[in-house]
Design an enzyme around this catalytic site. Structure first.
Site, mmCIF file in Angstrom:
data_model
loop_
_atom_site.group_PDB
_atom_site.id
_atom_site.type_symbol
_atom_site.label_atom_id
_atom_site.label_comp_id
_atom_site.label_asym_id
_atom_site.label_seq_id
_atom_site.Cartn_x
_atom_site.Cartn_y
_atom_site.Cartn_z
ATOM 1 N N ASP A 102 0.836 -1.200 0.000
ATOM 2 C CA ASP A 102 0.000 0.000 0.000
ATOM 3 C C ASP A 102 0.876 1.258 0.000
ATOM 4 O O ASP A 102 2.034 1.240 0.398
ATOM 5 C CB ASP A 102 -0.909 -0.014 1.225
ATOM 6 C CG ASP A 102 -2.204 0.755 1.007
ATOM 7 O OD1 ASP A 102 -2.346 1.400 -0.053
ATOM 8 O OD2 ASP A 102 -3.082 0.707 1.889
ATOM 9 N N GLU A 151 3.231 6.239 -3.255
ATOM 10 C CA GLU A 151 3.190 7.331 -4.227
ATOM 11 C C GLU A 151 3.435 8.705 -3.603
ATOM 12 O O GLU A 151 3.617 9.686 -4.303
ATOM 13 C CB GLU A 151 1.832 7.357 -4.957
ATOM 14 C CG GLU A 151 0.643 7.775 -4.092
ATOM 15 C CD GLU A 151 0.139 6.681 -3.180
ATOM 16 O OE1 GLU A 151 -0.701 6.986 -2.320
ATOM 17 O OE2 GLU A 151 0.577 5.521 -3.320
#
Length: 423
Positions: free
Chosen positions: A166, A169
């Site tokens: 997860d 970014e």
């Protein structure tokens, strides 16, 4: 793909159904869902543990809770014997808590990004999508990669089958990293992050699989990716399909998304429509935010469960076709969910079509993206050639034309190219 690498083929079991929510809170809950899936005759291969398998929810230390998830090897083995692989959540940040052993060790050995003062960098409040004060694992540091990879290998050796990578970014460009400037590392970070976890997984299981949220050019080498946290709306469903087409055009062939949407609780109609699309994506996972926002199909009523079961079983019946198409994607770079322009570049009509796709070479899929209260018809484009309506067996010869097809809740338009072999 020629420049940055072709995708590897994920294991066969990963193409089965994944069942999850954020989060199952104990082995008892996980095992109950597993029993219910079998009792309700819903085929499923993967159960996913999200953010709560640690002692404290979100306090990611890669250790099973001694109370709620005791004896992990025993439970993982028992679930595998019942046909379930287990996926585990983690993320690339470490909460700065004194009861988190990874925080203490990472600080001591220099495994985290640092600030201008040379101290461990803490995520600021304006770093949206992340947790304030968390530390960033510096995957540009080989020692940090080895340290983290060893912990992932330990989980695989216990019996876990895959890791959800997860986040990734949102790393700060202003932080300092071991081997690269932050302004250059921001986009490359997901590559080293997913590489670290995928490599550790493969070293134990021999399989190529992560469940990744972020990526960049080359990330297709470490399949697979999913679309992140969508709203539970028809607009988000349409946006997710556009995202699937976009990532496929970017060289990443294996893509999934949260059936039903993540944020909120879908009604039965939206859940069914999302499931129809999701079960005709390369990988299929039911997932949603919150312990009370369930995603198991029987929670949405008898009709929704029946339709979900029908499409899930159809997916499994098509597994020979699906897996063969996936194998071809690893050689061609083409995506499983394929924008029509990739197959018909000479047809100007398909260049802006963003609501239907080819699923592999031979299946044309047109998800229903509006509620029945707005329309009971689905307009779609049939490229030039001979097509068969999968449900009615009607044959249509198209010169490249738009058609309208009536739909009810059970029907997602599905057409088969002439000459296709589906099993």
């Amino acid at each position: 793909c020629t420049l940055t690498g072709f995708a590897k083929l994920p294991p066969l079991w990963s193409f089965g159904l994944w069942m999850s929510r954020n989060s199952y809170l104990s082995w008892e809950m996980v095992e109950q869902v597993g029993r219910q899936l079998r009792e309700h005759d819903i085929p499923c291969d993967v159960l996913h543990l999200d953010t709560a398998w640690f002692e404290e929810d979100w306090n990611c230390d890669l250790r099973f809770s001694k109370e709620r998830f005791a004896q992990p090897e025993t439970h993982l083995k028992a679930l595998r014997e019942k046909g379930f692989h287990v996926s585990l959540w983690q993320y690339n940040f470490v909460p700065p808590r004194e009861n988190n052993c990874n925080y203490l060790e990472g600080c001591k050995k220099g495994y985290f990004a640092t600030g201008d003062d040379g101290e461990v960098y803490r995520l600021p409040e304006q770093c949206k999508g992340s947790w304030v004060d968390d530390c960033v694992i510096d995957f540009s540091n080989p020692a940090a990669r080895d340290w983290y990879g060893a912990q992932i290998r330990a989980l695989m050796q216990m019996g876990a089958a895959a890791i959800k990578t997860d986040f990734g970014e949102g790393i700060p460009q202003e932080a300092h990293y071991h081997a690269i400037e932050g302004r250059f590392y921001h986009n490359l970070y997901p590559l080293s992050y997913n590489y670290t976890v995928a490599k550790a997984t493969r070293e134990v299981t021999g399989e190529d699989i992560v469940w990744a949220r972020s990526g960049t050019a080359g990330s297709q080498r470490f399949p697979l990716h999913w679309g992140g946290d969508s709203q539970c709306t028809f607009a988000a469903l349409a946006g997710t399909l556009r995202a699937a087409l976009s990532i496929g055009l970017s060289g990443i062939p294996f893509f999934s998304h949260d059936i039903g949407g993540f944020i909120g609780l879908p009604d039965a109609e939206l859940y069914v429509r999302w499931a129809q699309f999701g079960l005709f994506s390369s990988h299929a996972r039911c997932h949603g935010a919150g312990n009370d926002t369930y995603r198991e199909p029987w929670r949405f009523g008898e009709e929704a469960e029946q339709i979900f079961r029908k499409y899930a079983k159809l997916r499994y019946a098509l597994m020979p076709y699906l897996y063969e198409q996936a194998r071809r994607c690893t050689m061609s770079g083409l995506p499983m969910v394929r924008a029509l322009v990739l197959a018909y570049p000479e047809d100007r009509n398909v260049r802006s079509i963003e609501d239907e796709y080819l699923f592999g070479d031979d299946l044309l899929v047109a998800p229903v993206l509006k509620p029945l209260s707005q329309t009971c018809e689905r307009e779609l484009y049939l490229p030039k050639g001979e097509w068969t309506d999968y449900w009615t067996k009607e044959k249509l010869v198209s010169n490249g034309q738009w058609i309208k097809r009536k739909v009810d809740l059970e029907t997602m338009p599905l057409y088969v190219r002439a000459g296709a072999v589906l099993s």
